[in-house]
Design an enzyme around this catalytic site. Structure first.
Site, PDB file in Angstrom:
ATOM      1  N   TYR A 104       0.834  -1.207   0.000  1.00 45.81           N
ATOM      2  CA  TYR A 104       0.000   0.000   0.000  1.00 45.81           C
ATOM      3  C   TYR A 104       0.869   1.257   0.000  1.00 45.81           C
ATOM      4  O   TYR A 104       1.525   1.567   0.996  1.00 45.81           O
ATOM      5  CB  TYR A 104      -0.945   0.019   1.212  1.00 45.81           C
ATOM      6  CG  TYR A 104      -1.875  -1.189   1.300  1.00 45.81           C
ATOM      7  CD1 TYR A 104      -2.346  -1.827   0.153  1.00 45.81           C
ATOM      8  CD2 TYR A 104      -2.282  -1.691   2.532  1.00 45.81           C
ATOM      9  CE1 TYR A 104      -3.183  -2.921   0.231  1.00 45.81           C
ATOM     10  CE2 TYR A 104      -3.134  -2.792   2.618  1.00 45.81           C
ATOM     11  CZ  TYR A 104      -3.568  -3.404   1.463  1.00 45.81           C
ATOM     12  OH  TYR A 104      -4.403  -4.494   1.545  1.00 45.81           O
ATOM     13  N   HIS A 151      -0.060 -12.058   0.708  1.00 44.90           N
ATOM     14  CA  HIS A 151      -0.921 -11.039   0.095  1.00 44.90           C
ATOM     15  C   HIS A 151      -1.289 -11.379  -1.349  1.00 44.90           C
ATOM     16  O   HIS A 151      -0.434 -11.402  -2.228  1.00 44.90           O
ATOM     17  CB  HIS A 151      -0.182  -9.687   0.138  1.00 44.90           C
ATOM     18  CG  HIS A 151      -1.051  -8.501  -0.132  1.00 44.90           C
ATOM     19  ND1 HIS A 151      -0.591  -7.220   0.006  1.00 44.90           N
ATOM     20  CD2 HIS A 151      -2.338  -8.389  -0.520  1.00 44.90           C
ATOM     21  CE1 HIS A 151      -1.560  -6.374  -0.296  1.00 44.90           C
ATOM     22  NE2 HIS A 151      -2.638  -7.070  -0.630  1.00 44.90           N
TER      23      HIS A 151
HETATM   24  P1  NAD Z   1     -13.404  -0.148   1.175  1.00 44.63           P
HETATM   25  O1  NAD Z   1     -14.539  -0.878   0.553  1.00 44.63           O
HETATM   26  O2  NAD Z   1     -13.214  -0.266   2.629  1.00 44.63           O
HETATM   27  O3  NAD Z   1     -13.566   1.370   0.707  1.00 44.63           O
HETATM   28  C1  NAD Z   1     -12.652   2.335   1.081  1.00 44.63           C
HETATM   29  C2  NAD Z   1     -13.038   3.659   0.431  1.00 44.63           C
HETATM   30  O4  NAD Z   1     -14.240   4.135   1.024  1.00 44.63           O
HETATM   31  C3  NAD Z   1     -11.989   4.722   0.686  1.00 44.63           C
HETATM   32  O5  NAD Z   1     -11.980   5.594  -0.435  1.00 44.63           O
HETATM   33  C4  NAD Z   1     -12.529   5.457   1.889  1.00 44.63           C
HETATM   34  O6  NAD Z   1     -12.068   6.786   1.919  1.00 44.63           O
HETATM   35  C5  NAD Z   1     -14.006   5.393   1.642  1.00 44.63           C
HETATM   36  N1  NAD Z   1     -14.812   5.470   2.878  1.00 44.63           N
HETATM   37  C6  NAD Z   1     -14.577   4.889   4.080  1.00 44.63           C
HETATM   38  N2  NAD Z   1     -15.543   5.211   4.954  1.00 44.63           N
HETATM   39  C7  NAD Z   1     -16.416   6.012   4.295  1.00 44.63           C
HETATM   40  C8  NAD Z   1     -17.611   6.665   4.655  1.00 44.63           C
HETATM   41  N3  NAD Z   1     -18.124   6.565   5.886  1.00 44.63           N
HETATM   42  N4  NAD Z   1     -18.241   7.414   3.716  1.00 44.63           N
HETATM   43  C9  NAD Z   1     -17.753   7.524   2.467  1.00 44.63           C
HETATM   44  N5  NAD Z   1     -16.623   6.931   2.061  1.00 44.63           N
HETATM   45  C10 NAD Z   1     -15.946   6.175   2.964  1.00 44.63           C
HETATM   46  O7  NAD Z   1     -12.070  -0.610   0.383  1.00 44.63           O
HETATM   47  P2  NAD Z   1     -10.536  -0.757   0.798  1.00 44.63           P
HETATM   48  O8  NAD Z   1     -10.024   0.409   1.539  1.00 44.63           O
HETATM   49  O9  NAD Z   1      -9.831  -1.128  -0.443  1.00 44.63           O
HETATM   50  O10 NAD Z   1     -10.522  -2.024   1.754  1.00 44.63           O
HETATM   51  C11 NAD Z   1     -10.484  -1.922   3.165  1.00 44.63           C
HETATM   52  C12 NAD Z   1      -9.202  -2.465   3.744  1.00 44.63           C
HETATM   53  O11 NAD Z   1      -9.173  -3.892   3.621  1.00 44.63           O
HETATM   54  C13 NAD Z   1      -7.935  -1.975   3.050  1.00 44.63           C
HETATM   55  O12 NAD Z   1      -7.532  -0.732   3.568  1.00 44.63           O
HETATM   56  C14 NAD Z   1      -6.971  -3.097   3.385  1.00 44.63           C
HETATM   57  O13 NAD Z   1      -6.492  -2.930   4.697  1.00 44.63           O
HETATM   58  C15 NAD Z   1      -7.859  -4.342   3.335  1.00 44.63           C
HETATM   59  N6  NAD Z   1      -7.868  -5.006   2.003  1.00 44.63           N
HETATM   60  C16 NAD Z   1      -7.049  -6.071   1.811  1.00 44.63           C
HETATM   61  C17 NAD Z   1      -7.007  -6.700   0.578  1.00 44.63           C
HETATM   62  C18 NAD Z   1      -6.081  -7.866   0.379  1.00 44.63           C
HETATM   63  O14 NAD Z   1      -5.440  -8.315   1.316  1.00 44.63           O
HETATM   64  N7  NAD Z   1      -5.966  -8.395  -0.801  1.00 44.63           N
HETATM   65  C19 NAD Z   1      -7.811  -6.258  -0.469  1.00 44.63           C
HETATM   66  C20 NAD Z   1      -8.679  -5.183  -0.245  1.00 44.63           C
HETATM   67  C21 NAD Z   1      -8.695  -4.575   1.002  1.00 44.63           C
END
Ligand code: NAD
Length: 321
Positions: free
Chosen positions: A61, A126
């Site tokens: 990230y 990952h």
């Molecule tokens: P997400 O679906 O959690 O969406 C995040 C987006 O939504 C960001 O732009 C954030 O600013 C926005 N957001 C958050 N709260 C909000 C709210 N209340 N109102 C409006 N917008 C809002 O997607 P993500 O961040 O990609 O996934 C969450 C976490 O999961 C990542 O940060 C990571 O830690 C993990 N993740 C891991 C993998 C993997 O291991 N392959 C893949 C995807 C995500």
């Protein structure tokens, strides 16, 4: 009325109890928009104050930026190390994928330095669909077991998008070797296919983390980044659903987060957050859910809008074992 604390849920057989909302720190890598250090530190502080005890990052990230920012945020909390749970990952880097024993071992030590920690609670391979799953089983996980024996990590996890990667690996490692799986974009209003795998995962005794309840921005008013891998059809259906909610005075992100939080077989729902405001909104959504339950009426209306694209996903990884 007393405000309920953020729920803690057991993570498989690990003995850990994770807050139902986990703090996804990928936005600290400025992957969605630039995030300053002070914003990141303040978001971690507010999350912890409101009951979030689980923080997830990866060296991928923002090409290690997320780990550095999270490390600063956690250090600034000034609380004993056992009061928070940290997961990071290995095998995926800006330069590409490398799940070799040598690389993942070095990777852990580099991550510990960036996070300013002596150990991580959960260390995950990952996005394993981009590597050889047989290498994950025969080389990567054994290397992680050595790190576990050395006390540098407490639990081992695997992450990725296609759901069959989890069964492939879990059917081939000794029971209790993989402690945790992290699935993403498969337990949201638009795609809930993880549900079918839950009974299998429970029989394997693994902890279940579901990430990206907002489908990586699809289920937000702002919408996803241009490079989001969803089809144009899926993107426009989600935007129609978001617009419908807004018109009705509702918030699609709150609805989506509450949908994901409602399944208690999922230990923690990891949502990416980049500001104190988002942390507060998301914890408030969990509190409201605990007090009043889901908004069934709006959920049914949104599900009807998303029906033509229900469970539509996108390709990820390479197809070989
Ligand atoms: P997400 O679906 O959690 O969406 C995040 C987006 O939504 C960001 O732009 C954030 O600013 C926005 N957001 C958050 N709260 C909000 C709210 N209340 N109102 C409006 N917008 C809002 O997607 P993500 O961040 O990609 O996934 C969450 C976490 O999961 C990542 O940060 C990571 O830690 C993990 N993740 C891991 C993998 C993997 O291991 N392959 C893949 C995807 C995500």
């Amino acid at each position: 009325m007393a405000v309920p604390n953020l729920e803690l849920r057991p993570l498989g057989n690990t003995g850990l109890k994770l807050s139902s909302i986990g703090f996804g720190a990928s936005p600290f890598g400025s992957v969605y928009r630039p995030v300053s250090e002070s914003e990141a530190v303040a978001s971690v502080r507010e999350g912890f104050r409101l009951g979030i005890n689980f923080f997830d990052t990866s060296p991928y990230y923002g090409a290690t930026l997320s780990e550095k920012m999270l490390g600063k945020g956690l250090k600034a909390l000034g609380v004993p190390r056992n009061e928070y749970i940290v997961s990071t990952k290995c095998g995926r880097y800006r330069e590409g994928f490398d799940f070799s024993a040598e690389r993942v071992t070095t990777s852990l030590h580099e991550s510990l330095e960036r996070l300013q920690l002596d150990y991580v609670d959960i260390f995950q391979c990952h996005d394993i669909e981009f590597g050889s799953l047989d290498q994950i089983v025969n080389e990567t996980i054994p290397a992680l077991r050595k790190l576990k024996e050395a006390g540098k990590i407490r639990f081992i996890g695997i992450t990725g998008l296609p759901l069959d990667i989890f069964t492939y690996v879990l059917d081939r490692v000794p029971p209790g070797t993989v402690d945790v799986i992290l699935s993403y974009c498969h337990y949201s209003i638009n795609d809930s296919t993880l549900e079918d795998l839950l009974p299998y995962l429970k029989t394997k005794g693994v902890g279940i983390i579901s990430a990206a309840p907002l489908a990586m921005g699809l289920l937000t008013e702002l919408g996803p980044l241009e490079r989001h891998p969803a089809s144009p059809e899926l993107k426009s259906a989600c935007q129609a659903a978001a617009a419908y909610c807004k018109e009705k005075g509702k918030n699609i992100s709150k609805l989506a987060l509450q949908f994901s939080l409602s399944n208690k077989d999922i230990s923690s729902v990891l949502v990416g957050m980049n500001s104190v405001k988002q942390v507060e909104e998301n914890v408030a959504a969990a509190t409201e859910l605990a007090l009043f339950g889901q908004d069934w009426e709006t959920l049914a209306e949104v599900e009807a809008i998303l029906k033509p694209v229900k469970n539509q996903t996108w390709p990820s990884g390479i197809r070989r074992c």
